[in-house]
Enzyme design. Structure first.
Site, mmCIF file in Angstrom:
data_model
loop_
_atom_site.group_PDB
_atom_site.id
_atom_site.type_symbol
_atom_site.label_atom_id
_atom_site.label_comp_id
_atom_site.label_asym_id
_atom_site.label_seq_id
_atom_site.Cartn_x
_atom_site.Cartn_y
_atom_site.Cartn_z
ATOM 1 N N ASP A 43 0.787 -1.234 0.000
ATOM 2 C CA ASP A 43 0.000 0.000 0.000
ATOM 3 C C ASP A 43 0.826 1.294 0.000
ATOM 4 O O ASP A 43 1.750 1.440 0.809
ATOM 5 C CB ASP A 43 -0.874 0.058 1.262
ATOM 6 C CG ASP A 43 -1.582 -1.238 1.564
ATOM 7 O OD1 ASP A 43 -1.461 -2.195 0.787
ATOM 8 O OD2 ASP A 43 -2.248 -1.292 2.609
ATOM 9 N N GLN A 87 4.097 0.452 2.405
ATOM 10 C CA GLN A 87 4.306 -0.797 3.131
ATOM 11 C C GLN A 87 5.496 -1.491 2.482
ATOM 12 O O GLN A 87 5.539 -1.655 1.246
ATOM 13 C CB GLN A 87 3.054 -1.677 3.024
ATOM 14 C CG GLN A 87 1.919 -1.203 3.902
ATOM 15 C CD GLN A 87 2.168 -1.562 5.365
ATOM 16 O OE1 GLN A 87 1.907 -2.655 5.787
ATOM 17 N NE2 GLN A 87 2.693 -0.624 6.141
ATOM 18 N N SER A 113 -0.511 -0.292 7.540
ATOM 19 C CA SER A 113 -0.868 0.943 6.833
ATOM 20 C C SER A 113 -1.467 2.016 7.729
ATOM 21 O O SER A 113 -2.020 1.729 8.795
ATOM 22 C CB SER A 113 -1.826 0.608 5.696
ATOM 23 O OG SER A 113 -1.114 -0.140 4.744
ATOM 24 N N ARG A 137 -8.044 -1.812 11.214
ATOM 25 C CA ARG A 137 -6.745 -1.304 10.748
ATOM 26 C C ARG A 137 -6.861 -0.165 9.737
ATOM 27 O O ARG A 137 -7.914 0.146 9.233
ATOM 28 C CB ARG A 137 -5.919 -2.436 10.156
ATOM 29 C CG ARG A 137 -6.512 -3.170 8.977
ATOM 30 C CD ARG A 137 -5.514 -4.234 8.524
ATOM 31 N NE ARG A 137 -6.014 -5.075 7.456
ATOM 32 C CZ ARG A 137 -6.666 -6.224 7.663
ATOM 33 N NH1 ARG A 137 -6.927 -6.640 8.875
ATOM 34 N NH2 ARG A 137 -7.083 -6.935 6.621
ATOM 35 N N GLU A 160 -10.631 -2.695 4.106
ATOM 36 C CA GLU A 160 -9.306 -2.192 4.466
ATOM 37 C C GLU A 160 -9.146 -0.776 3.914
ATOM 38 O O GLU A 160 -9.883 -0.342 3.033
ATOM 39 C CB GLU A 160 -8.212 -3.055 3.822
ATOM 40 C CG GLU A 160 -8.319 -4.532 4.094
ATOM 41 C CD GLU A 160 -7.171 -5.320 3.459
ATOM 42 O OE1 GLU A 160 -6.461 -5.978 4.220
ATOM 43 O OE2 GLU A 160 -6.991 -5.290 2.227
HETATM 44 C C1 FRU Z 1 -3.931 -3.758 2.365
HETATM 45 C C2 FRU Z 1 -3.363 -4.250 3.697
HETATM 46 C C3 FRU Z 1 -3.771 -3.349 4.831
HETATM 47 C C4 FRU Z 1 -2.705 -3.621 5.858
HETATM 48 C C5 FRU Z 1 -1.486 -3.812 4.997
HETATM 49 C C6 FRU Z 1 -0.499 -4.807 5.518
HETATM 50 O O1 FRU Z 1 -3.219 -4.239 1.267
HETATM 51 O O2 FRU Z 1 -3.794 -5.574 3.935
HETATM 52 O O3 FRU Z 1 -5.071 -3.562 5.306
HETATM 53 O O4 FRU Z 1 -2.562 -2.566 6.761
HETATM 54 O O5 FRU Z 1 -1.945 -4.227 3.727
HETATM 55 O O6 FRU Z 1 0.676 -4.810 4.737
#
Ligand code: FRU
Length: 652
Positions: free
Chosen positions: A212, A228, A275, A338, A394
């Site tokens: 992300d 990420q 994230s 999250r 998410e």
């Molecule tokens: C979305 C996600 C988020 C999480 C992150 C973990 O792609 O699953 O919800 O925070 O990636 O890397």
């Protein structure tokens, strides 16, 4: 000294007679003749398919590390010795494990390992090419090694060649993949350019994995992009935050990693910093993020909490001693909690935070508020899905666009939007849809920049295991920055930021109106900004389109059907990977024109229509000649409106 090098040294005392044309390097004798095999992993097979696709071997047979005794088997397969030429290449597939699964080139005289390559968690074979000119004439051998016993514990090998593979057998030139071709030093643009399937003006990690795009903010004038990030392997792992900055929104400079996970408690502990978002806290750059704790390694821990970290210089971040900011999810959030996204709400001047969640089979967004970014009050569920958009949402975003508010949520590979009214507490959706109709757009983050524009960037994921970039040590990419807008038909649309024109280097094509009857090349290049369109009031074809990344062997097909108003992106024959077919309903504009803007970048495609529809896909062309853009019409002609194509420069 490693076990492998020691073993090679021991053998190097034996007399070695290199053969100029080593036997059976392509396994076409359909047995292991010419190879010294130990253990029970390796056998030669004629199989052409596995449950999910084709192996793509060369000829009939290849060396499989799986089919005889599956993943648990171990062993080695060593070629006879041969004199090195200037180049060595082979097809490789199977698991990623640099320690336990690899093909290596060894100098016979002293056992020195000259190069090594692991697999890429794909059964589909891809060609790796090594420059062996430094050892030309010396006696070498190739060895496949499998000491891995778990999932993906196998390696496949085929078609080893000691001659240049410029002719791939079909008159085309195979792209040269492999981490050995990526110089580790030197200026970033040159290093990135050396990698044949790496996007040049999209954000990618030099090494490792990203997903992300997060923490997007224009702070002290500079655009900040975090991602990420797992630096150690081209796969998802314990999450870090990568960081890059840009003065103009399109040229990026890498900065030090902003957030790092705590040391793992066990080898499989995936605890990390997931994230979140960034705000300007009176001149301090403040991040809000998901602190994820792997409960497999930390039994009884709360898996997802909201944390904050600050930076006075915008580069070095310190997690707050007061963490967690939100210690646990509200009741009935069993599917997750999250991706906090924080913004200043003009309705009441308070800070608002939206957090992704799910309950009882539907996605949900929770709303919090704070006067000072320090203490947070739970305000309730902002929106709950009806189940048709999945059980967990998410990466939520709530952002003003064109007099309305857009709520974006990511769910299982799809980016959904809801467009409606927000009064500071309650969100009332009027319409909904998909922000991008292509296969590879996800986990978008939206933000308002200093000039007030609602902008968005997405993760240009590759949706599966087919990812030849892994053979170059990295994986995944972000999209370009896009401007959000409410279109005349009431949908939420996107278009690339106008600043992208700063990356134009030279004009690759410039034509007035043209009538096309069959395939007509309009430009060539692998990083292009293509601006064209069809005049539907005058085109007679029943299907009109563009071919992208096209050669005699492969290509992407973008087709418009004027009768059904369907735009189709077909990547099934685009190179490595399975590909897919995506469609979007696209009406021509009020004057009967369909404007098309297509951004290509070595292994990515972003299609934008003049009506705000976007389709994003990653593709991995096999051949260097797969760089033609052509227009076509079926069952009549196509009247192409003026075409302007720019070659794009590097973002680094
Ligand atoms: C979305 C996600 C988020 C999480 C992150 C973990 O792609 O699953 O919800 O925070 O990636 O890397």
């Amino acid at each position: 000294m490693s076990r492998r090098i020691a073993a090679a040294l021991a053998l190097s005392v034996l007399p070695v007679t290199p053969t100029a044309t080593p036997p059976n390097l392509d396994f076409e004798s359909c047995d292991t003749a010419g190879w010294a095999v130990t253990g029970d992993a390796f056998s030669v097979t004629r199989e052409t398919t596995w449950w999910g696709g084709t192996f793509d071997q060369h000829g009939v047979c290849f060396l499989s590390g799986y089919l005889a005794n599956q993943d648990k088997a171990t062993g080695t397969a060593r070629s006879s010795t041969f004199p090195a030429t200037d180049e060595l290449s082979f097809l490789i597939g199977g698991g990623y494990d640099p320690q336990n699964l690899y093909v290596e080139l060894v100098r016979a005289a002293d056992g020195q390992v000259l190069d090594r390559q692991t697999g890429w968690n794909s059964e589909q074979l891809a060609r790796i090419t090594w420059d062996t000119s430094a050892v030309r004439g010396q006696s070498v051998y190739l060895e496949a090694v499998d000491t891995a016993t778990g999932g993906w514990g196998h390696l496949n090998l085929d078609d080893v060649r000691t001659t240049n593979v410029d002719d791939a057998g079909n008159g085309l030139t195979a792209r040269k993949l492999g981490s050995a071709r990526q110089p580790a030093t030197g200026p970033a643009p040159a290093r990135y350019a050396a990698d044949p399937l790496r996007p040049q003006y999209h954000y990618t990690p030099y090494q490792g994995w990203i997903n992300d795009p997060i923490g997007l903010i224009q702070f002290n004038g500079q655009y900040n992009l975090f991602a990420q990030y797992y630096p150690d392997a081209p796969f998802w792992g314990p999450m870090h935050w990568a960081h890059a900055r840009s003065a103009d929104g399109v040229h990026w400079t890498n900065l030090p990693v902003a957030l790092t996970p705590p040391p793992p408690a066990t080898p499989s502990d995936t605890t990390g910093e997931w994230s979140g978002s960034a705000v300007d806290d009176n001149g301090v750059l403040r991040l809000f993020y998901t602190h994820f704790t792997d409960t497999g390694a930390h039994p009884g821990a709360t898996p997802e909490q909201v944390f904050t970290a600050t930076s006075a210089d915008g580069v070095t971040f310190t997690p707050s001693p007061a963490n967690p900011v939100i210690a646990a999810p509200p009741a009935d959030s069993e599917a997750g909690f999250r991706d906090p996204k924080v913004f200043r709400d003009p309705h009441d001047g308070l800070w608002k935070m939206v957090v992704g969640s799910g309950h009882n089979g539907h996605g949900e967004v929770h709303l919090y508020s704070s006067p000072d970014l320090r203490t947070w009050t739970y305000r309730g569920v902002l929106l709950a899905g009806d189940g048709s958009t999945g059980g967990m949402w998410e990466c939520p975003n709530l952002i003003p666009v064109g007099g309305q508010w857009a709520l974006l949520v990511s769910e299982n590979g799809t980016e959904h939007y809801f467009l409606g009214d927000f009064d500071g507490s309650t969100f009332t959706p009027r319409t909904s849809g998909q922000l991008d109709a292509g296969p590879n757009f996800y986990a978008a983050q939206a933000f308002v920049d200093a000039s007030g524009r609602p902008l968005v960037m997405g993760w240009m994921n590759n949706g599966g295991a087919f990812d030849p970039n892994r053979l170059d040590g990295w994986s995944q990419s972000e999209t370009v920055t896009r401007v959000l807008s409410v279109e005349s038909d009431g949908t939420l649309g996107t278009a690339p930021v106008p600043e992208l024109s700063r990356l134009h280097t030279s004009l690759a094509a410039h034509n007035g109106v043209r009538v096309i009857r069959q395939d007509t090349p309009i430009a060539a290049g692998d990083s292009l900004d293509i601006n064209t369109g069809f005049d539907l009031t005058r085109s007679t074809g029943t299907s009109l389109g563009l071919r992208l990344f096209s050669s005699s062997a492969e290509g992407v097909v973008l087709t418009y059907d004027p009768a059904s108003h369907q735009l189709t992106l077909d990547t099934r024959n685009s190179g490595y990977g399975g590909g897919s077919v995506s469609t979007a309903a696209v009406s021509p504009d009020a004057t009967g024109q369909l404007g098309l803007r297509v951004l290509t970048d070595r292994s990515s495609i972003e299609v934008f229509t003049s009506t705000g529809v976007a389709l994003t896909a990653r593709v991995y062309p096999r051949y260097t000649q797969s760089n033609t853009v052509s227009a076509f019409a079926v069952g009549g002609n196509a009247v192409l409106t003026g075409t302007t194509v720019w070659s794009m420069g590097s973002a680094w």
